[in-house]
Design a protein around this motif. Structure first.
Motif, PDB file in Angstrom:
ATOM      1  N   ALA A 212      -8.566  46.581 -11.670  1.00 17.45           N
ATOM      2  CA  ALA A 212      -9.590  45.906 -12.463  1.00 17.45           C
ATOM      3  C   ALA A 212      -9.029  45.767 -13.872  1.00 17.45           C
ATOM      4  O   ALA A 212      -8.650  46.766 -14.495  1.00 17.45           O
ATOM      5  CB  ALA A 212     -10.885  46.707 -12.471  1.00 17.45           C
ATOM      6  N   VAL A 213      -8.945  44.532 -14.381  1.00 11.87           N
ATOM      7  CA  VAL A 213      -8.270  44.292 -15.659  1.00 11.87           C
ATOM      8  C   VAL A 213      -9.222  43.654 -16.658  1.00 11.87           C
ATOM      9  O   VAL A 213     -10.163  42.947 -16.295  1.00 11.87           O
ATOM     10  CB  VAL A 213      -7.029  43.396 -15.478  1.00 11.87           C
ATOM     11  CG1 VAL A 213      -6.029  44.051 -14.534  1.00 11.87           C
ATOM     12  CG2 VAL A 213      -7.412  42.017 -14.937  1.00 11.87           C
ATOM     13  N   ARG A 214      -8.947  43.921 -17.928  1.00 15.09           N
ATOM     14  CA  ARG A 214      -9.672  43.312 -19.031  1.00 15.09           C
ATOM     15  C   ARG A 214      -8.652  42.705 -19.969  1.00 15.09           C
ATOM     16  O   ARG A 214      -7.779  43.409 -20.485  1.00 15.09           O
ATOM     17  CB  ARG A 214     -10.525  44.342 -19.773  1.00 15.09           C
ATOM     18  CG  ARG A 214     -11.368  43.758 -20.907  1.00 15.09           C
ATOM     19  CD  ARG A 214     -11.839  44.847 -21.864  1.00 15.09           C
ATOM     20  NE  ARG A 214     -12.716  45.797 -21.223  1.00 15.09           N
ATOM     21  CZ  ARG A 214     -14.036  45.649 -21.138  1.00 15.09           C
ATOM     22  NH1 ARG A 214     -14.608  44.589 -21.646  1.00 15.09           N
ATOM     23  NH2 ARG A 214     -14.778  46.566 -20.560  1.00 15.09           N
ATOM     24  N   ALA A 215      -8.738  41.391 -20.181  1.00 17.26           N
ATOM     25  CA  ALA A 215      -7.802  40.687 -21.060  1.00 17.26           C
ATOM     26  C   ALA A 215      -6.348  40.983 -20.677  1.00 17.26           C
ATOM     27  O   ALA A 215      -5.495  41.167 -21.539  1.00 17.26           O
ATOM     28  CB  ALA A 215      -8.061  41.059 -22.523  1.00 17.26           C
ATOM     29  N   GLY A 216      -6.078  41.052 -19.369  1.00 21.08           N
ATOM     30  CA  GLY A 216      -4.720  41.261 -18.882  1.00 21.08           C
ATOM     31  C   GLY A 216      -4.258  42.702 -18.856  1.00 21.08           C
ATOM     32  O   GLY A 216      -3.138  42.979 -18.410  1.00 21.08           O
ATOM     33  N   MET A 217      -5.078  43.633 -19.318  1.00 16.81           N
ATOM     34  CA  MET A 217      -4.701  45.042 -19.359  1.00 16.81           C
ATOM     35  C   MET A 217      -5.545  45.836 -18.369  1.00 16.81           C
ATOM     36  O   MET A 217      -6.720  45.537 -18.169  1.00 16.81           O
ATOM     37  CB  MET A 217      -4.892  45.605 -20.772  1.00 16.81           C
ATOM     38  CG  MET A 217      -4.061  44.904 -21.833  1.00 16.81           C
ATOM     39  SD  MET A 217      -2.277  45.101 -21.551  1.00 16.81           S
ATOM     40  CE  MET A 217      -2.117  46.870 -21.833  1.00 16.81           C
ATOM     41  N   PRO A 218      -4.952  46.878 -17.741  1.00 16.27           N
ATOM     42  CA  PRO A 218      -5.720  47.685 -16.787  1.00 16.27           C
ATOM     43  C   PRO A 218      -6.912  48.352 -17.460  1.00 16.27           C
ATOM     44  O   PRO A 218      -6.794  48.916 -18.535  1.00 16.27           O
ATOM     45  CB  PRO A 218      -4.700  48.735 -16.308  1.00 16.27           C
ATOM     46  CG  PRO A 218      -3.363  48.178 -16.644  1.00 16.27           C
ATOM     47  CD  PRO A 218      -3.558  47.348 -17.867  1.00 16.27           C
ATOM     48  N   GLU A 219      -8.079  48.275 -16.807  1.00 14.78           N
ATOM     49  CA  GLU A 219      -9.275  48.960 -17.265  1.00 14.78           C
ATOM     50  C   GLU A 219      -9.591  50.137 -16.337  1.00 14.78           C
ATOM     51  O   GLU A 219      -9.835  51.243 -16.773  1.00 14.78           O
ATOM     52  CB  GLU A 219     -10.455  47.999 -17.310  1.00 14.78           C
ATOM     53  CG  GLU A 219     -11.734  48.598 -17.862  1.00 14.78           C
ATOM     54  CD  GLU A 219     -11.717  48.729 -19.370  1.00 14.78           C
ATOM     55  OE1 GLU A 219     -12.625  49.377 -19.917  1.00 14.78           O
ATOM     56  OE2 GLU A 219     -10.791  48.181 -20.013  1.00 14.78           O
TER      57      GLU A 219
END
Length: 284
Positions: free
Chosen positions: A136-143
């Motif tokens: 699950a990613v946010r703005a391309g970064m792992p969340e």
């Protein structure tokens, strides 16, 4: 124009075969064929998914066949039942809906960008439902991510990790008779269990939720549902349009219960994929 013609035209406008449409909305190709010949009519869930896919309203889809929606409602009433604690009153839900809209409007900023998740293909039999890793990613970064730590036939264990790679919870998948049972453990919270059970005598599927006062509102197999804890909403899950594997937006709305909310959301996404793959393959 009747419903069967609306489905055929909507499918052809997207350049989709009957098999493509069936895969996109989690039914068999034969089911789509029967809809287009008028032999059968879609259920409520299928109407919801097709209207989103074709970019039309459900009213537009059933225009010209006034009785089709009434038949679908009568046939599908209580086919899927989610059993859990009662949710908060409607006025509180409306207030939360306004807050969600505010979050969506601010999505251009990385800090407020939504979490997105693409479900991978399960490994092995669809009955076993094993996944090596789900990000699950946010703005391309792992969340958050779900990492499989054990799998044996229909049993599997997953570790929930945050963006820093730290373990923040676990999900265990077992099986009672045929249907999967999921148990979520997050430090600081009670265990949450979600059990899927098909009741043939009543022709419906029941998802039973127990623990931590967690409940679900909305179409868990449709385009959007929300997760509640002790009367307050902690997450909203929305299915996004996609030509490939299912993609979802997850909005976590309670900072103090983020791992719990993500874990419950993941259990229902795993159950969605179980139903999607099982229905898709069993009808061919």
């Amino acid at each position: 124009m009747n419903v069967s013609e609306q489905i055929r035209r909507g499918r052809e406008a997207l350049g989709m075969s009957q098999a493509d449409l069936a895969d996109a909305i989690w039914v068999s190709r034969n089911t789509v064929s029967n809809w287009e010949t008028g032999a059968t009519t879609p259920d409520i869930q299928s109407f919801i998914l097709m209207s989103a896919l074709f970019g039309v309203t459900i009213d537009e889809m059933v225009k010209g066949d006034a009785n089709v929606m009434a038949r679908a409602i009568a046939r599908d009433r209580n086919r899927l039942l989610v059993v859990g604690p009662e949710l908060s009153d409607p006025s509180a839900q409306g207030a939360d809906s306004e807050r969600v809209s505010t979050v969506e409007a601010a999505g251009a900023q990385d800090a407020d960008a939504p979490i997105t998740l693409t479900m991978p293909e399960p490994q092995g039999s669809v009955v076993f439902g094993n996944y090596e890793r789900i990000d699950a990613v946010r703005a391309g970064m792992p969340e958050f991510r779900l990492v499989r730590t054990f799998a044996l036939f229909s049993m599997s264990n997953y570790r929930i990790e945050n963006g820093a790679g730290e373990a923040v919870g676990t999900i265990h998948r077992g099986r009672a008779t045929f249907d999967p049972v999921y148990q979520l453990r997050v430090p600081g919270f009670e265990r949450v269990q979600v059990r899927r059970e098909w009741k043939p005598g009543e022709f419906r599927t029941v998802y039973t939720i127990e623990g931590e006062g967690v409940g679900v509102e909305g179409a868990v197999l449709g385009d959007e549902f929300s997760i509640w804890r002790q009367g307050g909403r902690i997450a909203t899950v929305t299915a996004l349009r996609s030509s490939g594997r299912p993609v979802f937006r997850i909005e976590l709305e309670d900072d103090g219960a983020r791992p719990l909310a993500f874990g419950v959301a993941m259990i229902f996404l795993l159950l969605r994929d179980f139903d999607r793959n099982w229905v898709r393959t069993s009808g061919e």
